[in-house]
Scaffold this active site. Structure first.
Site, PDB file in Angstrom:
ATOM      1  CG  ASP A  47     -10.635  24.524 -52.726  1.00  0.00           C
ATOM      2  OD1 ASP A  47      -9.561  24.315 -52.123  1.00  0.00           O
ATOM      3  OD2 ASP A  47     -10.832  24.152 -53.908  1.00  0.00           O
ATOM      4  CB  SER A  48      -8.711  22.920 -47.434  1.00  0.00           C
ATOM      5  OG  SER A  48      -8.373  24.200 -46.929  1.00  0.00           O
ATOM      6  CG  ASP A  86      -8.326  27.995 -52.804  1.00  0.00           C
ATOM      7  OD1 ASP A  86      -7.495  28.358 -53.648  1.00  0.00           O
ATOM      8  OD2 ASP A  86      -8.153  27.015 -52.053  1.00  0.00           O
ATOM      9  CE  LYS A 116      -4.560  28.154 -52.971  1.00  0.00           C
ATOM     10  NZ  LYS A 116      -5.093  26.956 -53.667  1.00  0.00           N
ATOM     11  CD  GLU A 118      -6.697  23.114 -56.913  1.00  0.00           C
ATOM     12  OE1 GLU A 118      -6.824  22.146 -57.679  1.00  0.00           O
ATOM     13  OE2 GLU A 118      -7.042  23.093 -55.717  1.00  0.00           O
ATOM     14  CD  GLU A 185      -1.895  20.463 -51.971  1.00  0.00           C
ATOM     15  OE1 GLU A 185      -2.465  21.486 -52.382  1.00  0.00           O
ATOM     16  OE2 GLU A 185      -2.484  19.606 -51.273  1.00  0.00           O
TER      17      GLU A 185
HETATM   18  O1  KIV Z   1      -7.490  24.801 -50.073  1.00  0.00           O
HETATM   19  C1  KIV Z   1      -6.450  24.979 -49.426  1.00  0.00           C
HETATM   20  O2  KIV Z   1      -6.452  25.068 -48.197  1.00  0.00           O
HETATM   21  C2  KIV Z   1      -5.193  25.070 -50.179  1.00  0.00           C
HETATM   22  C3  KIV Z   1      -3.933  25.022 -49.381  1.00  0.00           C
HETATM   23  C4  KIV Z   1      -3.763  23.765 -48.696  1.00  0.00           C
HETATM   24  C5  KIV Z   1      -2.756  25.436 -50.153  1.00  0.00           C
HETATM   25  O3  KIV Z   1      -5.205  25.162 -51.356  1.00  0.00           O
END
Ligand code: KIV
Length: 269
Positions: A47-48, A86, A116, A118, A185
């Site tokens: 989600d970055s 994510d 993924k 959090e 992280e």
């Molecule tokens: O959103 C993302 O890119 C991440 C990574 C930096 C681990 O969660």
């Protein structure tokens, strides 16, 4: 005749612990995924992308539809890497059934292998609910960007015993709940090293420790797409901002001077 390549799955990632370091990167688009896929074990459609592609200042505005659109582009343009997507903020924290419905939607609409999410021990029941129903889950502990409002910003977690114990408790509850790996992280190196040695599933570090079972970085950061954004844990392998600026500058000046297009770029019949 060349054999069709077989895509890595979560078991390949899980079984790498103690055998081979896991190398991972984020990718969000077809053009980048096509290249990254040749090298890494898994691609995270993180989600970055909210910051890297959409210009948001954090990840909170990222939607499920964005993750599905970019996730399916990455799956279509890759054939070897395991693809993990994510879950965006607000798409899984409310209830186990909300998490299941949205994770199933992501996997069904993208063809990715895993999601993924959090969160530590507070998400363990949800992770167990998902993994028992066919959704492979990668956990994410330590600094959790989706919680930056409650955490007071993006800060690396210090080498304090109580912080280590909390992260260990979080990581072990995710492992017990069936997560196949976790991202750790921005923690002090000693914490990264100790967490990796206590878990039987792979710990993928980002700003954690060289002792982690693998490493992940954001693709835009290693490529230097924004050269003045380089947190301590990032290594810029190339400065694409300069390369792109130079190419664009040259193109614009050639257009203005009628040096482009040349005869070789024209159709004559
Ligand atoms: O959103 C993302 O890119 C991440 C990574 C930096 C681990 O969660």
């Amino acid at each position: 005749m060349s054999m069709p390549s077989i895509r890595k799955n979560i078991f390949v990632i899980k079984n790498s612990k103690g055998k081979q370091k896991i190398a991972a990167l984020t990718a969000y688009t077809s053009s980048v995924a096509r290249i990254v896929d040749r090298y890494v074990d898994f691609i995270l459609v993180g989600d970055s992308l909210g910051m890297a592609l959409y210009g948001f200042s954090d990840t909170l505005s990222v939607t499920l539809d964005m993750m599905i659109a970019h996730g399916s582009a990455v799956v279509r343009s890759s054939k070897s890497a395991c693809i993990i997507i994510d879950m965006p903020f607000g798409s899984y924290q409310e209830s186990e059934s909300q998490a299941f419905m949205n994770s199933a939607k992501v996997l069904a609409n993208t063809g990715a292998q895993a999601i993924k999410l959090e969160g530590g021990s507070e998400m363990a029941k949800t992770v167990s609910f998902l993994t028992k129903r066919g959704i492979p889950v990668m956990g994410h502990v330590g600094l959790m960007p989706q919680q930056f409002n409650t955490a007071g910003g993006f800060k690396a977690l210090k080498s304090e015993e109580y912080i280590f114990k909390k992260i260990l408790d979080d990581a072990l509850s995710l492992e017990d709940a069936g997560a196949f790996a976790i991202v750790l992280e921005c923690v002090a190196e000693s914490i990264g090293e100790r967490i990796s040695s206590k878990l039987s599933i792979p710990v993928i570090g980002i700003g954690a420790s060289p002792s982690c079972d693998g490493q992940i970085l954001v693709i835009n950061d290693i490529l230097g797409m924004q050269k003045d954004f380089s947190p301590k844990f990032v290594k810029q392998y190339i400065c694409m901002e300069d390369h792109i600026a130079k190419a664009v500058e040259q193109y614009v000046s050639e257009v203005r001077e009628s040096a482009f297009p040349g005869k070789e770029h024209c159709f004559f019949s």
